[in-house]
Design a protein around this motif. Structure first.
Motif, PDB file in Angstrom:
ATOM      1  N   MET A   1       0.837  -1.192   0.000  1.00 36.01           N
ATOM      2  CA  MET A   1       0.000   0.000   0.000  1.00 36.01           C
ATOM      3  C   MET A   1       0.874   1.244   0.000  1.00 36.01           C
ATOM      4  SD  MET A   1      -2.829   1.240   2.860  1.00 36.01           S
ATOM      5  CE  MET A   1      -1.563   1.407   4.122  1.00 36.01           C
ATOM      6  N   ALA A   2       0.603   2.169  -0.906  1.00 40.59           N
ATOM      7  CA  ALA A   2       1.381   3.399  -0.991  1.00 40.59           C
ATOM      8  C   ALA A   2       1.136   4.268   0.239  1.00 40.59           C
ATOM      9  CB  ALA A   2       1.016   4.163  -2.256  1.00 40.59           C
ATOM     10  N   LYS A   3       2.204   4.844   0.762  1.00 41.93           N
ATOM     11  CA  LYS A   3       2.083   5.690   1.935  1.00 41.93           C
ATOM     12  C   LYS A   3       1.671   7.108   1.540  1.00 41.93           C
ATOM     13  CE  LYS A   3       5.405   3.260   4.886  1.00 41.93           C
ATOM     14  NZ  LYS A   3       6.564   3.425   5.800  1.00 41.93           N
ATOM     15  N   ILE A   4       1.042   7.806   2.478  1.00 42.20           N
ATOM     16  CA  ILE A   4       0.682   9.208   2.284  1.00 42.20           C
ATOM     17  C   ILE A   4       1.950  10.032   2.479  1.00 42.20           C
ATOM     18  CG2 ILE A   4      -0.764  11.118   3.061  1.00 42.20           C
ATOM     19  CD1 ILE A   4      -2.665   9.034   4.284  1.00 42.20           C
ATOM     20  N   ARG A   5       2.375  10.742   1.449  1.00 45.99           N
ATOM     21  CA  ARG A   5       3.607  11.522   1.502  1.00 45.99           C
ATOM     22  C   ARG A   5       3.292  12.913   2.065  1.00 45.99           C
ATOM     23  NH1 ARG A   5       5.623  12.850  -2.819  1.00 45.99           N
ATOM     24  NH2 ARG A   5       7.865  12.521  -2.480  1.00 45.99           N
TER      25      ARG A   5
END
Length: 223
Positions: free
Chosen positions: A1-5
């Motif tokens: 899952m892509a992290k919130i940058r």
């Protein structure tokens, strides 16, 4: 899952360091940069393209409000979440008018901040509960000046009396726990009522709920 940058913009280095540790400890978040003023925030946002920018309003040089105007032109995809020490309604209105996606307070910079970040990342508007009441008050004054609707609100008749009570409290900006305390219910029961009334009314967010309640004249000054 892509992290919130995330990009943190605040002129207090100690606060930035604390937020950095808090946010990087979350499995779905990653701090990609920090800035000490609005100009630096604009420069770093332009290069780093974070998902969410945590922005203080009161900073030396270019302040937060001015930075928002520039950011919305140069980096329109970046969601801006105001993290401020001020619960002043004028700051809130100006920030939202400029294009901020949310407004929360530094005194709640823990679980509330995490919820706020995730909400704006999903495309929702997040407001500190006390500030939600300010906006509801504005809408209420406008609504009371109009002729009362003659028809029954769509879907409203399908709600139970308890669901209607929960609806009014939530639309006034109360948290689920505050509603539970006022109605002498468990938190889980309130969450169940909320989910049920949202489903019956075809609503998806707290913002939708507030709009529905105001449009239908369901709120009163003192819930």
């Amino acid at each position: 899952m892509a992290k919130i940058r995330l990009l943190i913009a605040d002129d207090h280095a100690v606060l930035r360091a604390g937020l950095h540790l808090l946010l990087n400890a979350q499995p779905d978040m990653e701090v990609v940069g920090e800035a000490g003023d609005g100009a630096e925030a604009l420069e770093k946002a332009d290069v780093l393209r974070p998902d969410v920018l945590l922005l203080d309003l009161s900073m030396p040089g270019m302040g937060g409000l001015e930075a928002i105007h520039h950011l919305k032109r140069r980096c329109p995809e970046v969601k801006i979440l105001i993290l401020s020490m001020y619960d002043d309604e004028s700051y809130l209105r100006e920030a939202l008018r400029a294009g901020a996606a949310g407004y929360t307070l530094k005194k709640g910079a823990d679980t509330e901040l995490l919820a706020a970040i995730r909400a704006v990342q999903r495309g929702e508007i997040f407001l500190h509960p006390a500030l939600t009441k300010v906006l509801v008050g504005d809408l209420l004054r406008k609504e009371l000046g109009r002729e009362k609707r003659a028809t029954t609100p769509a879907g409203y008749t399908a709600l139970s009396e308890r669901e209607r009570e929960v609806l009014r409290f939530l639309a006034h900006g109360y948290t689920n726990q505050q509603v539970a305390d006022r109605l002498f219910l468990s938190l889980k029961t309130v969450e169940t009522y909320k989910a049920r009334l949202m489903r019956k009314l075809g609503l998806r967010s707290r913002a939708d709920l507030v709009r529905y309640a105001m449009q239908q004249g369901l709120l009163r000054p003192d819930p």
